[in-house]
Design a protein around this motif. Structure first.
Motif, PDB file in Angstrom:
ATOM      1  N   PRO A  69       8.741 -45.676  69.836  1.00  0.00           N
ATOM      2  CA  PRO A  69       8.869 -45.586  68.382  1.00  0.00           C
ATOM      3  C   PRO A  69       9.551 -46.883  67.922  1.00  0.00           C
ATOM      4  CG  PRO A  69       9.835 -43.662  69.464  1.00  0.00           C
ATOM      5  CD  PRO A  69       9.510 -44.655  70.525  1.00  0.00           C
ATOM      6  N   PRO A  70       9.385 -47.272  66.671  1.00  0.00           N
ATOM      7  CA  PRO A  70       9.947 -48.549  66.219  1.00  0.00           C
ATOM      8  C   PRO A  70      11.430 -48.748  66.552  1.00  0.00           C
ATOM      9  CG  PRO A  70       8.454 -47.695  64.571  1.00  0.00           C
ATOM     10  CD  PRO A  70       8.595 -46.620  65.615  1.00  0.00           C
ATOM     11  N   ALA A  71      12.267 -47.761  66.327  1.00  0.00           N
ATOM     12  CA  ALA A  71      13.699 -47.937  66.607  1.00  0.00           C
ATOM     13  C   ALA A  71      13.952 -48.205  68.091  1.00  0.00           C
ATOM     14  CB  ALA A  71      14.483 -46.710  66.145  1.00  0.00           C
ATOM     15  N   ALA A  72      13.200 -47.565  68.966  1.00  0.00           N
ATOM     16  CA  ALA A  72      13.353 -47.800  70.404  1.00  0.00           C
ATOM     17  C   ALA A  72      12.846 -49.193  70.778  1.00  0.00           C
ATOM     18  CB  ALA A  72      12.619 -46.726  71.195  1.00  0.00           C
ATOM     19  N   ALA A  73      11.813 -49.670  70.095  1.00  0.00           N
ATOM     20  CA  ALA A  73      11.327 -51.031  70.337  1.00  0.00           C
ATOM     21  C   ALA A  73      12.388 -52.048  69.915  1.00  0.00           C
ATOM     22  CB  ALA A  73      10.019 -51.272  69.587  1.00  0.00           C
ATOM     23  N   ALA A  74      13.049 -51.788  68.791  1.00  0.00           N
ATOM     24  CA  ALA A  74      14.127 -52.671  68.339  1.00  0.00           C
ATOM     25  C   ALA A  74      15.264 -52.675  69.359  1.00  0.00           C
ATOM     26  CB  ALA A  74      14.634 -52.228  66.964  1.00  0.00           C
ATOM     27  N   GLU A  75      15.568 -51.521  69.911  1.00  0.00           N
ATOM     28  CA  GLU A  75      16.611 -51.436  70.945  1.00  0.00           C
ATOM     29  C   GLU A  75      16.182 -52.196  72.200  1.00  0.00           C
ATOM     30  OE1 GLU A  75      19.935 -50.940  73.052  1.00  0.00           O
ATOM     31  OE2 GLU A  75      19.709 -50.562  70.903  1.00  0.00           O
ATOM     32  N   ALA A  76      14.920 -52.102  72.573  1.00  0.00           N
ATOM     33  CA  ALA A  76      14.416 -52.847  73.732  1.00  0.00           C
ATOM     34  C   ALA A  76      14.587 -54.349  73.502  1.00  0.00           C
ATOM     35  CB  ALA A  76      12.951 -52.498  73.997  1.00  0.00           C
ATOM     36  N   MET A  77      14.328 -54.803  72.273  1.00  0.00           N
ATOM     37  CA  MET A  77      14.545 -56.221  71.952  1.00  0.00           C
ATOM     38  C   MET A  77      16.012 -56.598  72.135  1.00  0.00           C
ATOM     39  SD  MET A  77      12.254 -56.997  68.553  1.00  0.00           S
ATOM     40  CE  MET A  77      12.728 -58.730  68.467  1.00  0.00           C
ATOM     41  N   ARG A  78      16.919 -55.722  71.691  1.00  0.00           N
ATOM     42  CA  ARG A  78      18.351 -56.003  71.847  1.00  0.00           C
ATOM     43  C   ARG A  78      18.727 -56.097  73.326  1.00  0.00           C
ATOM     44  NH1 ARG A  78      18.447 -53.220  67.031  1.00  0.00           N
ATOM     45  NH2 ARG A  78      18.651 -51.114  67.836  1.00  0.00           N
ATOM     46  N   ARG A  79      18.001 -55.376  74.178  1.00  0.00           N
ATOM     47  CA  ARG A  79      18.253 -55.422  75.637  1.00  0.00           C
ATOM     48  C   ARG A  79      17.594 -56.635  76.290  1.00  0.00           C
ATOM     49  NH1 ARG A  79      16.224 -50.046  75.524  1.00  0.00           N
ATOM     50  NH2 ARG A  79      14.419 -50.845  76.654  1.00  0.00           N
ATOM     51  N   GLY A  80      16.787 -57.380  75.532  1.00  0.00           N
ATOM     52  CA  GLY A  80      16.170 -58.575  76.082  1.00  0.00           C
ATOM     53  C   GLY A  80      14.662 -58.544  76.216  1.00  0.00           C
ATOM     54  N   ALA A  81      14.017 -57.458  75.802  1.00  0.00           N
ATOM     55  CA  ALA A  81      12.551 -57.391  75.866  1.00  0.00           C
ATOM     56  C   ALA A  81      11.958 -58.389  74.877  1.00  0.00           C
ATOM     57  CB  ALA A  81      12.059 -55.985  75.534  1.00  0.00           C
ATOM     58  N   LEU A  82      10.799 -58.910  75.224  1.00  0.00           N
ATOM     59  CA  LEU A  82      10.059 -59.774  74.311  1.00  0.00           C
ATOM     60  C   LEU A  82       9.159 -58.916  73.444  1.00  0.00           C
ATOM     61  CD1 LEU A  82       8.837 -62.631  76.685  1.00  0.00           C
ATOM     62  CD2 LEU A  82      10.870 -62.588  75.238  1.00  0.00           C
ATOM     63  N   LEU A  83       9.249 -59.070  72.133  1.00  0.00           N
ATOM     64  CA  LEU A  83       8.335 -58.392  71.224  1.00  0.00           C
ATOM     65  C   LEU A  83       7.238 -59.384  70.865  1.00  0.00           C
ATOM     66  CD1 LEU A  83       7.617 -55.873  69.530  1.00  0.00           C
ATOM     67  CD2 LEU A  83       8.912 -56.914  67.657  1.00  0.00           C
ATOM     68  N   VAL A  84       6.001 -59.038  71.210  1.00  0.00           N
ATOM     69  CA  VAL A  84       4.857 -59.914  70.971  1.00  0.00           C
ATOM     70  C   VAL A  84       4.007 -59.302  69.865  1.00  0.00           C
ATOM     71  CG1 VAL A  84       2.789 -60.929  72.002  1.00  0.00           C
ATOM     72  CG2 VAL A  84       4.896 -60.738  73.357  1.00  0.00           C
ATOM     73  N   ASP A  85       3.865 -60.048  68.775  1.00  0.00           N
ATOM     74  CA  ASP A  85       3.114 -59.612  67.597  1.00  0.00           C
ATOM     75  C   ASP A  85       1.679 -60.105  67.717  1.00  0.00           C
ATOM     76  OD1 ASP A  85       2.096 -59.051  65.055  1.00  0.00           O
ATOM     77  OD2 ASP A  85       3.886 -59.790  64.010  1.00  0.00           O
ATOM     78  N   LEU A  86       0.750 -59.167  67.856  1.00  0.00           N
ATOM     79  CA  LEU A  86      -0.663 -59.489  68.042  1.00  0.00           C
ATOM     80  C   LEU A  86      -1.436 -59.608  66.734  1.00  0.00           C
ATOM     81  CD1 LEU A  86      -1.451 -56.963  70.923  1.00  0.00           C
ATOM     82  CD2 LEU A  86      -0.843 -59.375  71.125  1.00  0.00           C
ATOM     83  N   ARG A  87      -0.792 -59.347  65.618  1.00  0.00           N
ATOM     84  CA  ARG A  87      -1.509 -59.336  64.339  1.00  0.00           C
ATOM     85  C   ARG A  87      -2.022 -60.721  63.965  1.00  0.00           C
ATOM     86  NH1 ARG A  87       2.159 -57.800  60.061  1.00  0.00           N
ATOM     87  NH2 ARG A  87       3.632 -58.974  61.331  1.00  0.00           N
ATOM     88  N   PRO A  88      -3.137 -60.756  63.267  1.00  0.00           N
ATOM     89  CA  PRO A  88      -3.660 -62.047  62.807  1.00  0.00           C
ATOM     90  C   PRO A  88      -2.666 -62.747  61.880  1.00  0.00           C
ATOM     91  CG  PRO A  88      -5.283 -60.297  62.494  1.00  0.00           C
ATOM     92  CD  PRO A  88      -4.003 -59.632  62.890  1.00  0.00           C
ATOM     93  N   THR A  89      -2.753 -64.059  61.830  1.00  0.00           N
ATOM     94  CA  THR A  89      -1.870 -64.865  60.983  1.00  0.00           C
ATOM     95  C   THR A  89      -1.868 -64.366  59.542  1.00  0.00           C
ATOM     96  OG1 THR A  89      -2.290 -66.781  62.376  1.00  0.00           O
ATOM     97  CG2 THR A  89      -1.386 -67.219  60.197  1.00  0.00           C
ATOM     98  N   GLU A  90      -3.034 -64.033  59.031  1.00  0.00           N
ATOM     99  CA  GLU A  90      -3.131 -63.557  57.645  1.00  0.00           C
ATOM    100  C   GLU A  90      -2.255 -62.318  57.416  1.00  0.00           C
ATOM    101  OE1 GLU A  90      -6.283 -61.454  54.620  1.00  0.00           O
ATOM    102  OE2 GLU A  90      -7.089 -62.621  56.276  1.00  0.00           O
ATOM    103  N   TYR A  91      -2.233 -61.402  58.363  1.00  0.00           N
ATOM    104  CA  TYR A  91      -1.403 -60.196  58.227  1.00  0.00           C
ATOM    105  C   TYR A  91       0.073 -60.564  58.221  1.00  0.00           C
ATOM    106  CZ  TYR A  91      -5.203 -56.855  59.003  1.00  0.00           C
ATOM    107  OH  TYR A  91      -6.342 -56.097  58.890  1.00  0.00           O
ATOM    108  N   ARG A  92       0.469 -61.490  59.096  1.00  0.00           N
ATOM    109  CA  ARG A  92       1.882 -61.877  59.144  1.00  0.00           C
ATOM    110  C   ARG A  92       2.283 -62.558  57.841  1.00  0.00           C
ATOM    111  NH1 ARG A  92       0.066 -63.825  63.918  1.00  0.00           N
ATOM    112  NH2 ARG A  92       0.788 -65.938  63.457  1.00  0.00           N
ATOM    113  N   TRP A  93       1.405 -63.387  57.287  1.00  0.00           N
ATOM    114  CA  TRP A  93       1.692 -64.036  56.016  1.00  0.00           C
ATOM    115  C   TRP A  93       1.761 -63.021  54.883  1.00  0.00           C
ATOM    116  CZ3 TRP A  93       3.021 -68.792  54.293  1.00  0.00           C
ATOM    117  CH2 TRP A  93       3.018 -69.824  55.228  1.00  0.00           C
TER     118      TRP A  93
END
Length: 145
Positions: A32-56
Motif C-alpha cells: 500500500p502507498p504508506a508501506a511503500a513510503a516506509e520502504a523508501m525510508r528504509r532505503g528501497a529505491l522507488l522507480v516511477d514507470l509513468r510516462p514523462t507526460e504523466y509526471r509533468w
C-alpha cells in the motif's frame, strides 16, 4: 465471432492479461502507498514507470527515480554498465519498488524483472501514483518548481 458484432458476455471468461496480472500479483510483494513510503525510508529505491507526460501533468514522488518502461531491464540489471547509479553492483537483494499510474504495469514489470534478472526484492505500489496521491503522501509538481 466470424466478423459479426457479437461480443462475449462480461465475466464469461477471464482474458489472458487478467490471468497474467493475477499470476504476477500472487508472486510479488504489493505495498500500500504508506508501506511503500516506509520502504523508501528504509532505503528501497522507488522507480516511477509513468510516462514523462504523466509526471509533468500529475506530479512526482520526491526521491523516486523515473525510468521508462522500455528500458527498465537495462536500468535494473545489477550486472550492467547501464544500471541505475543508485543500484549496488551485483546486489540482487537490494529492495526496489516499482510504481506506475494505477498499479497494473508495475505489477507485471515487477514479476518480469524478478524472473528475468534474478532480483529477489522487487515490489510494486498497489494503486500506483493515484493511490499514493489519494493517501496524502508527498508529491511535487514540475509546474510549481
Amino acid at each position: 465471432m466470424n466478423g459479426s458484432s457479437e461480443r462475449a458476455e462480461p465475466g464469461a471468461a477471464t482474458d489472458v492479461i487478467t490471468t497474467l496480472l493475477e499470476h504476477a500479483r500472487g508472486l510479488i510483494t504489493r505495498y500500500p502507498p504508506a508501506a511503500a513510503a516506509e520502504a523508501m525510508r528504509r532505503g528501497a529505491l522507488l522507480v516511477d514507470l509513468r510516462p514523462t507526460e504523466y509526471r509533468w501533468r500529475f506530479g512526482e514522488v520526491p526521491g523516486a527515480i523515473a525510468v521508462s518502461r522500455h528500458v527498465l531491464e537495462w536500468r535494473l540489471d545489477v550486472t550492467s554498465e547501464h544500471r541505475l547509479k543508485e543500484l549496488r553492483p551485483g546486489d540482487r537483494d537490494q529492495e526496489i519498488v516499482l510504481m506506475c499510474n494505477e498499479g497494473y504495469t508495475s505489477s507485471l514489470a515487477a514479476h518480469q524483472v524478478m524472473a528475468q534478472l534474478g532480483l529477489t526484492r522487487v515490489a510494486d505500489v498497489a494503486g500506483g501514483f493515484v493511490a499514493w496521491q489519494a493517501a496524502g503522501l508527498p508529491t511535487v509538481s514540475r509546474l510549481t518548481r
